[in-house]
Design a protein around this motif. Sequence first.
Motif, PDB file in Angstrom:
ATOM      1  N   ALA A  82      -6.017 -12.715  29.799  1.00 46.70           N
ATOM      2  CA  ALA A  82      -5.268 -13.001  28.419  1.00 46.70           C
ATOM      3  C   ALA A  82      -5.442 -11.883  27.444  1.00 46.70           C
ATOM      4  O   ALA A  82      -5.044 -11.327  26.582  1.00 46.70           O
ATOM      5  N   ASN A  83      -7.282 -11.551  27.468  1.00 43.69           N
ATOM      6  CA  ASN A  83      -7.510 -10.765  26.347  1.00 43.69           C
ATOM      7  C   ASN A  83      -7.242  -9.374  26.744  1.00 43.69           C
ATOM      8  O   ASN A  83      -6.834  -8.682  25.621  1.00 43.69           O
ATOM      9  N   GLU A 114      -4.385  -8.478  28.178  1.00 41.07           N
ATOM     10  CA  GLU A 114      -2.845  -8.483  28.027  1.00 41.07           C
ATOM     11  C   GLU A 114      -2.448  -8.460  26.361  1.00 41.07           C
ATOM     12  O   GLU A 114      -1.747  -7.673  26.053  1.00 41.07           O
ATOM     13  N   LEU A 115      -3.470  -9.185  25.789  1.00 42.30           N
ATOM     14  CA  LEU A 115      -3.339  -8.996  24.241  1.00 42.30           C
ATOM     15  C   LEU A 115      -3.622  -7.831  23.579  1.00 42.30           C
ATOM     16  O   LEU A 115      -2.907  -7.187  22.726  1.00 42.30           O
ATOM     17  N   ASN A 116      -4.863  -7.318  24.274  1.00 40.34           N
ATOM     18  CA  ASN A 116      -5.095  -5.729  23.457  1.00 40.34           C
ATOM     19  C   ASN A 116      -4.311  -4.825  24.082  1.00 40.34           C
ATOM     20  O   ASN A 116      -4.608  -3.493  23.627  1.00 40.34           O
ATOM     21  N   LYS A 122      -1.187  -4.729  24.353  1.00 43.62           N
ATOM     22  CA  LYS A 122       0.438  -4.590  23.727  1.00 43.62           C
ATOM     23  C   LYS A 122       0.456  -3.636  22.763  1.00 43.62           C
ATOM     24  O   LYS A 122      -0.302  -3.196  22.113  1.00 43.62           O
ATOM     25  N   ARG A 156       1.933  -1.984  19.298  1.00 48.03           N
ATOM     26  CA  ARG A 156       1.650  -2.469  18.422  1.00 48.03           C
ATOM     27  C   ARG A 156       3.077  -1.664  17.411  1.00 48.03           C
ATOM     28  O   ARG A 156       3.288  -0.803  17.546  1.00 48.03           O
TER      29      ARG A 156
END
Length: 72
Positions: A63-64, A66-68, A70, A72
């Motif tokens: 999850a970390n 994937e979040l980082n 993305k 922006r």
Amino acid sequence: TIQLSDKSVFGNAKITMMFDPKSYELRQWTITDAQGKDTTVMIFNVKEGVSIPPDMFAIDYTANRELNTKTR
């Protein structure tokens, strides 16, 4: 209070540790980084013998990541 630094390892960084004068238990530490910025951690209201679930400090690396990653 104990202050440690090693310029060959940490550059200009240092750690300052403060202990309880009666019990000698660690109560606080401050990290001073190479830019002179301080980060302080204080320990209080300690409870001994308490069970902590093993997943309390689990990091979801997927999850970390994937979040980082993305856009922006």
